[in-house]
Design a protein around this motif. Structure first.
Motif, PDB file in Angstrom:
ATOM      1  N   ALA A 226     -43.896 -18.231  90.313  1.00 38.41           N
ATOM      2  CA  ALA A 226     -43.357 -19.515  90.601  1.00 38.41           C
ATOM      3  C   ALA A 226     -42.296 -19.996  89.593  1.00 38.41           C
ATOM      4  CB  ALA A 226     -44.350 -19.944  90.119  1.00 38.41           C
ATOM      5  N   ALA A 227     -41.975 -19.315  88.516  1.00 34.21           N
ATOM      6  CA  ALA A 227     -41.336 -19.719  87.325  1.00 34.21           C
ATOM      7  C   ALA A 227     -39.762 -19.696  87.870  1.00 34.21           C
ATOM      8  CB  ALA A 227     -41.090 -19.321  86.429  1.00 34.21           C
ATOM      9  N   VAL A 228     -39.724 -17.722  88.273  1.00 31.82           N
ATOM     10  CA  VAL A 228     -38.347 -17.377  89.064  1.00 31.82           C
ATOM     11  C   VAL A 228     -37.926 -18.216  90.344  1.00 31.82           C
ATOM     12  CG1 VAL A 228     -37.274 -15.214  90.294  1.00 31.82           C
ATOM     13  CG2 VAL A 228     -38.786 -15.433  87.949  1.00 31.82           C
ATOM     14  N   LEU A 229     -38.585 -18.283  90.803  1.00 29.72           N
ATOM     15  CA  LEU A 229     -38.498 -19.271  92.156  1.00 29.72           C
ATOM     16  C   LEU A 229     -38.040 -20.723  92.132  1.00 29.72           C
ATOM     17  CD1 LEU A 229     -41.136 -17.545  95.142  1.00 29.72           C
ATOM     18  CD2 LEU A 229     -39.163 -16.814  94.669  1.00 29.72           C
ATOM     19  N   GLY A 230     -38.719 -21.129  90.545  1.00 34.49           N
ATOM     20  CA  GLY A 230     -38.000 -22.414  91.210  1.00 34.49           C
ATOM     21  C   GLY A 230     -39.224 -23.496  91.022  1.00 34.49           C
ATOM     22  N   LEU A 231     -40.656 -22.840  91.719  1.00 35.77           N
ATOM     23  CA  LEU A 231     -41.473 -23.842  91.936  1.00 35.77           C
ATOM     24  C   LEU A 231     -41.958 -24.426  90.225  1.00 35.77           C
ATOM     25  CD1 LEU A 231     -43.894 -21.435  93.620  1.00 35.77           C
ATOM     26  CD2 LEU A 231     -42.238 -23.646  94.850  1.00 35.77           C
ATOM     27  N   ARG A 232     -42.506 -26.058  90.383  1.00 35.63           N
ATOM     28  CA  ARG A 232     -43.174 -26.409  89.406  1.00 35.63           C
ATOM     29  C   ARG A 232     -45.114 -26.377  89.313  1.00 35.63           C
ATOM     30  NH1 ARG A 232     -42.284 -30.359  93.457  1.00 35.63           N
ATOM     31  NH2 ARG A 232     -40.486 -30.598  91.974  1.00 35.63           N
TER      32      ARG A 232
ATOM     33  N   GLY B 211     -33.165 -28.203  76.202  1.00 33.73           N
ATOM     34  CA  GLY B 211     -33.564 -26.661  76.666  1.00 33.73           C
ATOM     35  C   GLY B 211     -34.683 -27.218  77.904  1.00 33.73           C
ATOM     36  N   ASP B 212     -34.950 -28.496  77.957  1.00 28.73           N
ATOM     37  CA  ASP B 212     -36.024 -29.424  78.499  1.00 28.73           C
ATOM     38  C   ASP B 212     -35.363 -29.425  79.490  1.00 28.73           C
ATOM     39  OD1 ASP B 212     -38.305 -29.832  80.342  1.00 28.73           O
ATOM     40  OD2 ASP B 212     -38.047 -31.988  79.011  1.00 28.73           O
ATOM     41  N   VAL B 213     -35.424 -28.553  80.730  1.00 30.96           N
ATOM     42  CA  VAL B 213     -35.102 -28.323  82.277  1.00 30.96           C
ATOM     43  C   VAL B 213     -35.094 -29.246  83.066  1.00 30.96           C
ATOM     44  CG1 VAL B 213     -33.325 -27.589  83.821  1.00 30.96           C
ATOM     45  CG2 VAL B 213     -33.911 -25.958  81.648  1.00 30.96           C
ATOM     46  N   THR B 214     -36.502 -29.515  83.408  1.00 32.98           N
ATOM     47  CA  THR B 214     -37.402 -30.595  83.988  1.00 32.98           C
ATOM     48  C   THR B 214     -37.670 -31.990  83.761  1.00 32.98           C
ATOM     49  OG1 THR B 214     -38.963 -28.521  83.614  1.00 32.98           O
ATOM     50  CG2 THR B 214     -39.771 -31.228  85.477  1.00 32.98           C
ATOM     51  N   GLY B 215     -37.061 -32.083  82.231  1.00 36.04           N
ATOM     52  CA  GLY B 215     -36.897 -33.244  81.810  1.00 36.04           C
ATOM     53  C   GLY B 215     -35.435 -33.801  82.002  1.00 36.04           C
ATOM     54  N   SER B 216     -34.660 -33.273  82.459  1.00 34.05           N
ATOM     55  CA  SER B 216     -33.112 -33.195  82.535  1.00 34.05           C
ATOM     56  C   SER B 216     -32.722 -33.683  83.930  1.00 34.05           C
ATOM     57  CB  SER B 216     -32.765 -31.846  82.393  1.00 34.05           C
ATOM     58  OG  SER B 216     -32.378 -31.497  80.718  1.00 34.05           O
ATOM     59  N   ALA B 217     -33.861 -33.303  84.780  1.00 32.98           N
ATOM     60  CA  ALA B 217     -34.186 -33.648  86.162  1.00 32.98           C
ATOM     61  C   ALA B 217     -34.860 -34.326  86.443  1.00 32.98           C
ATOM     62  CB  ALA B 217     -34.868 -32.155  87.215  1.00 32.98           C
ATOM     63  N   MET B 218     -35.539 -35.204  85.319  1.00 32.77           N
ATOM     64  CA  MET B 218     -36.419 -36.650  85.371  1.00 32.77           C
ATOM     65  C   MET B 218     -35.030 -37.214  85.463  1.00 32.77           C
ATOM     66  SD  MET B 218     -39.680 -36.115  83.329  1.00 32.77           S
ATOM     67  CE  MET B 218     -39.454 -37.770  82.858  1.00 32.77           C
ATOM     68  N   MET B 219     -34.113 -37.109  84.198  1.00 36.24           N
ATOM     69  CA  MET B 219     -33.268 -38.386  84.100  1.00 36.24           C
ATOM     70  C   MET B 219     -32.108 -38.076  85.248  1.00 36.24           C
ATOM     71  SD  MET B 219     -35.060 -39.200  82.019  1.00 36.24           S
ATOM     72  CE  MET B 219     -33.237 -40.481  81.968  1.00 36.24           C
ATOM     73  N   ALA B 220     -31.979 -37.155  85.762  1.00 31.48           N
ATOM     74  CA  ALA B 220     -30.946 -37.125  87.285  1.00 31.48           C
ATOM     75  C   ALA B 220     -31.289 -37.908  88.328  1.00 31.48           C
ATOM     76  CB  ALA B 220     -30.557 -35.308  88.041  1.00 31.48           C
TER      77      ALA B 220
ATOM     78  N   ALA C  47     -35.599 -24.496  87.003  1.00 34.17           N
ATOM     79  CA  ALA C  47     -36.679 -25.081  85.730  1.00 34.17           C
ATOM     80  C   ALA C  47     -37.227 -23.424  84.942  1.00 34.17           C
ATOM     81  CB  ALA C  47     -37.614 -25.634  85.637  1.00 34.17           C
ATOM     82  N   GLU C  48     -37.481 -22.828  85.668  1.00 25.70           N
ATOM     83  CA  GLU C  48     -38.694 -21.810  85.841  1.00 25.70           C
ATOM     84  C   GLU C  48     -39.605 -21.624  84.879  1.00 25.70           C
ATOM     85  OE1 GLU C  48     -34.329 -18.392  86.590  1.00 25.70           O
ATOM     86  OE2 GLU C  48     -35.504 -18.959  84.026  1.00 25.70           O
ATOM     87  N   ARG C  49     -40.013 -20.912  83.308  1.00 23.10           N
ATOM     88  CA  ARG C  49     -40.650 -21.315  82.770  1.00 23.10           C
ATOM     89  C   ARG C  49     -40.846 -22.898  81.765  1.00 23.10           C
ATOM     90  NH1 ARG C  49     -40.799 -14.985  80.555  1.00 23.10           N
ATOM     91  NH2 ARG C  49     -38.968 -15.691  79.847  1.00 23.10           N
ATOM     92  N   SER C  50     -39.660 -23.817  82.359  1.00 22.26           N
ATOM     93  CA  SER C  50     -39.305 -24.483  82.000  1.00 22.26           C
ATOM     94  C   SER C  50     -40.276 -26.445  82.517  1.00 22.26           C
ATOM     95  CB  SER C  50     -38.312 -25.040  80.641  1.00 22.26           C
ATOM     96  OG  SER C  50     -37.700 -23.649  80.079  1.00 22.26           O
ATOM     97  N   GLN C  51     -40.680 -25.144  83.684  1.00 19.47           N
ATOM     98  CA  GLN C  51     -41.831 -27.259  83.623  1.00 19.47           C
ATOM     99  C   GLN C  51     -42.740 -27.454  82.738  1.00 19.47           C
ATOM    100  OE1 GLN C  51     -40.839 -27.114  87.186  1.00 19.47           O
ATOM    101  NE2 GLN C  51     -39.474 -25.519  86.725  1.00 19.47           N
TER     102      GLN C  51
END
Length: 692
Positions: A86-92, A579-588, A618-622
């Motif tokens: 799931a991380a490689v595919l980008g699934l939350r 390194g919190d890519v998901t948190g970065s997505a929230m701010m976008a 985000a991979e493993r940083s969900q």
């Protein structure tokens, strides 16, 4: 907008040529084209991975959704395979649904190629997962590399044989070509005796990795000397037998030969270094492996011998090399002692990281945690104590790894049910990770148990953490009176605690969110100003970004768009740096909401596309630091609907922002701008956001 490119999978670029294998490549490509599951089998080092990667590169344009490689050699826990995919595919991450179900749903209507590399040690778990996925995803093709079949119905096996070797006095073959090509790349202009090269290839049974290891020795030995030492080694190591440990015969032969070419001290270092599961540096090696028997750490010599791979000042071992070293460590009777030293080393670092997390060294410790995760996971996979899993609470709760934290915490809590300070800490950390997943029911349950245990222990900081979580749960349910009471109590507990705790500024953010939800933005801002100053005084970033996120939400609600934009960008900078890519997505997403409020639908659409792409990357940083369930989770019944203002969420839902943007610019323009955002790589997207 900056130049962008579409990412059609993650097939790595090859760093050296693939010698031979043309027939195998053609046959394997054809087999994948007509079979849902193909397993490439063969002995260690025969080239299964190279063949699979080359096939994926050849076929990826045939799949609308690309080709995706999932490398499993470092994964020791079968329960986490689904999360790796799931991380490689980008699934939350989704805490409630089985990962096999999530993957099956995602892949159901997609046309893609999935490569699961090195499944030997996870056969049963891989088979169980793929059984569900293949049943529900008719257009997905799965290519597996393993020394054993998975045993699933419809599985097609593709055995890979060693490269052909010449008979004595015979002509050159692909094995000879491989040795010669690697030799000339290493030592240009080197003159080689064809018969000596042929003899080396025969002694190594045509195994590509063994041949490449042999070629690396040409800096010090001639082909004739290599052949002579290979002959001597067979008798020296196992008394005439060619199976040093009874399995993986040809690869053990090659690796055992490399072992014999090392000095006694290098062999001992190799064995002890096998406890590292990922990258390490010289200091790590010295602390874990050094004693009166081993004082020299010439890691470069092991790099020259292809025992270690170097990248800058850090090193790692290939899995097969590491396994061989581990066998010798066990034979020496040192395995238990050095596994413990490895654990103690990383536990000491984790404790130091935890102690310094509420301060200016957050970025360095965040980098450490992301970098050392393979070593940390290797320890946690076999650790049944609370020490390490709780010391790493900041990784689970602050760096987008909540799902991993939930897994290890649940296992340890199940195995250690007796009351203890360690269990009390694990309870509040577990509550915070449940909140990260948007599971308010679980979060409330764990928070209640944590509070009772903390008060019994007299641990006021742990009690404050539990109450902070309970306040966020109450806020999510819309019980503002209870949320304010609990958030206030949480802050008071932290104030009374013996040591300063980062939970205090987090509790203040929760309190500000409650006040904002009450329609008291002025009071909320007062709390956030105090919280910002507290964090700035300590040089702390993570909790401050939490406050900046909440401040942006409050200012947007007050119509202060410029101020909201400033705080959203500040929060994005910190989340990205940590390194919190998901948190970065929230701010976008938050910046998109601000753009729609300003009437800029095109910018909003691009930002929403960027946010979507960040989640994919985000991979493993969900999980991030978002304390609300995603809208998709709500719609699917994974988490209850949340009130309009959740503790750390955006002013408006993503769907509302999208609807507003479409109304501003029309569907065609929106779709184009959104697509431009989606195709941007996350680093480029952050650079673009900073420029607009």
């Amino acid at each position: 907008m900056v130049e962008t490119r579409v990412r059609r999978g993650n097939v790595p670029a090859e760093t050296s040529s693939l010698v031979g294998r043309r027939r195998e490549l053609d046959e394997l490509a054809a087999l994948v084209g007509r079979s849902p599951l193909v397993t490439v089998t063969g002995v260690a080092g025969v080239g299964k991975t190279r063949l699979a990667i080359r096939t994926a590169g050849r076929l990826r344009d045939s799949f609308a959704d690309g080709a995706w490689v999932v490398e499993l050699s470092a994964q020791q826990n079968g329960d986490l395979i689904g999360h790796d995919i799931a991380a490689v595919l980008g699934l939350r991450e989704q805490a409630v649904r089985p990962q096999s179900e999530v993957l099956a749903d995602f892949l159901a209507d997609r046309h893609l190629m999935l490569i699961l590399d090195t499944c030997d040690h996870l056969i049963d778990a891989c088979a169980a997962l793929l059984r569900r996925v293949l049943a529900d995803a008719p257009h997905t093709r799965v290519l597996v590399t393993s020394r054993r079949p998975l045993g699933l119905p419809g599985e097609r096996l593709f055995p890979v044989e060693p490269l052909p070797v010449p008979e004595a006095g015979g002509a050159g073959t692909d094995a000879v070509r491989l040795f010669t090509e690697r030799a000339h790349a290493l030592v240009p202009g080197l003159s080689l005796d064809p018969e000596a090269v042929a003899q080396v290839c025969r002694l190594l049974d045509g195994i590509p990795l063994a041949i490449e290891l042999a070629a690396r020795r040409l800096r010090a030995l001639s082909p004739q000397q290599i052949a002579e030492r290979l002959d001597d080694r067979f008798a020296l190591l196992v008394g005439g037998s060619r199976t040093p440990f009874g399995r993986h015969q040809t690869m053990r032969t090659a690796v055992g030969w490399s072992h014999e070419l090392c000095t006694a001290e290098e062999r001992l270092l190799w064995a002890r270094l096998s406890v590292f599961a990922g990258w390490f540096d010289t200091d790590d090696a010295r602390v874990v492996c050094g004693d009166e028997r081993l004082t020299g750490f010439e890691l470069a010599r092991l790099v020259d011998g292809s025992i270690l791979i170097a990248e800058g000042s850090r090193y790692r071992m290939l899995a097969t090399i590491r396994d061989y070293g581990r066998e010798w460590l066990r034979r020496l009777g040192e395995e238990e002692a050095f596994v413990r030293r490895h654990r103690d080393h990383y536990l000491a670092q984790a404790r130091r990281a935890e102690a310094e997390w509420y301060g200016p060294r957050q970025p360095q410790w965040a980098d450490w945690a992301h970098r050392e995760m393979p070593n940390l996971k290797a320890i946690l996979d076999h650790d049944e104590e609370f020490d390490l899993v709780t010391a790493l609470w900041f990784v689970w709760c602050c760096l987008g790894r909540a799902e991993q934290g939930r897994h290890y915490l649940d296992r340890t809590l199940d195995r250690r049910p007796e009351p203890s300070p360690g269990r009390t800490k694990a309870l509040w950390v577990r509550a915070w990770t449940a909140l990260d997943a948007g599971d308010t029911v679980e979060a409330g349950k764990w928070a209640g148990e944590a509070y009772a245990a903390a008060m019994a222990d007299g641990d006021l900081a742990a009690a404050g953490c539990a109450r902070r979580c309970a306040a966020a749960v109450a806020l999510a349910r819309g019980d503002l009176d209870e949320a304010e009471r609990l958030a206030t109590e949480s802050a008071e507990l932290f104030e009374r605690a013996v040591h300063s705790h980062i939970g205090l500024p987090v509790a203040e953010v929760t309190l500000a969110a409650v006040l904002d939800a009450r329609g008291e933005p002025g009071r909320a801002v007062e709390v956030l100003v105090r919280q910002w100053g507290r964090c700035a005084e300590r040089g702390e970033l993570w909790a401050r970004s939490h406050g900046d996120q909440a401040r942006s939400l409050t200012e947007l609600g007050r119509g202060e768009f410029d101020t909201a934009d400033v705080y959203a960008r500040a929060a994005l900078d910190v989340k990205w740096r940590l390194g919190d890519v998901t948190g970065s997505a929230m701010m976008a997403d938050q910046l998109a909401a601000i753009a729609t409020a300003r009437g800029d639908g095109r910018r909003a659409a691009g930002l929403l596309g960027v946010a979507q792409r960040m989640r994919t990357d985000a991979e493993r940083s969900q999980g991030g630091v978002d304390r609300r369930p995603r809208p998709e989770a709500v719609r699917r019944g994974i988490a209850p609907e949340q009130p309009r203002r959740d503790p750390y969420g955006l002013q408006a839902s993503r769907e509302h922002t999208e609807a507003e943007a479409r109304a501003l610019i029309g569907d065609a323009c929106y779709d184009h701008a959104f697509a431009q955002g989606v195709i941007m790589e996350s680093p480029a997207a952050v650079a673009w956001i900073r420029d607009i």
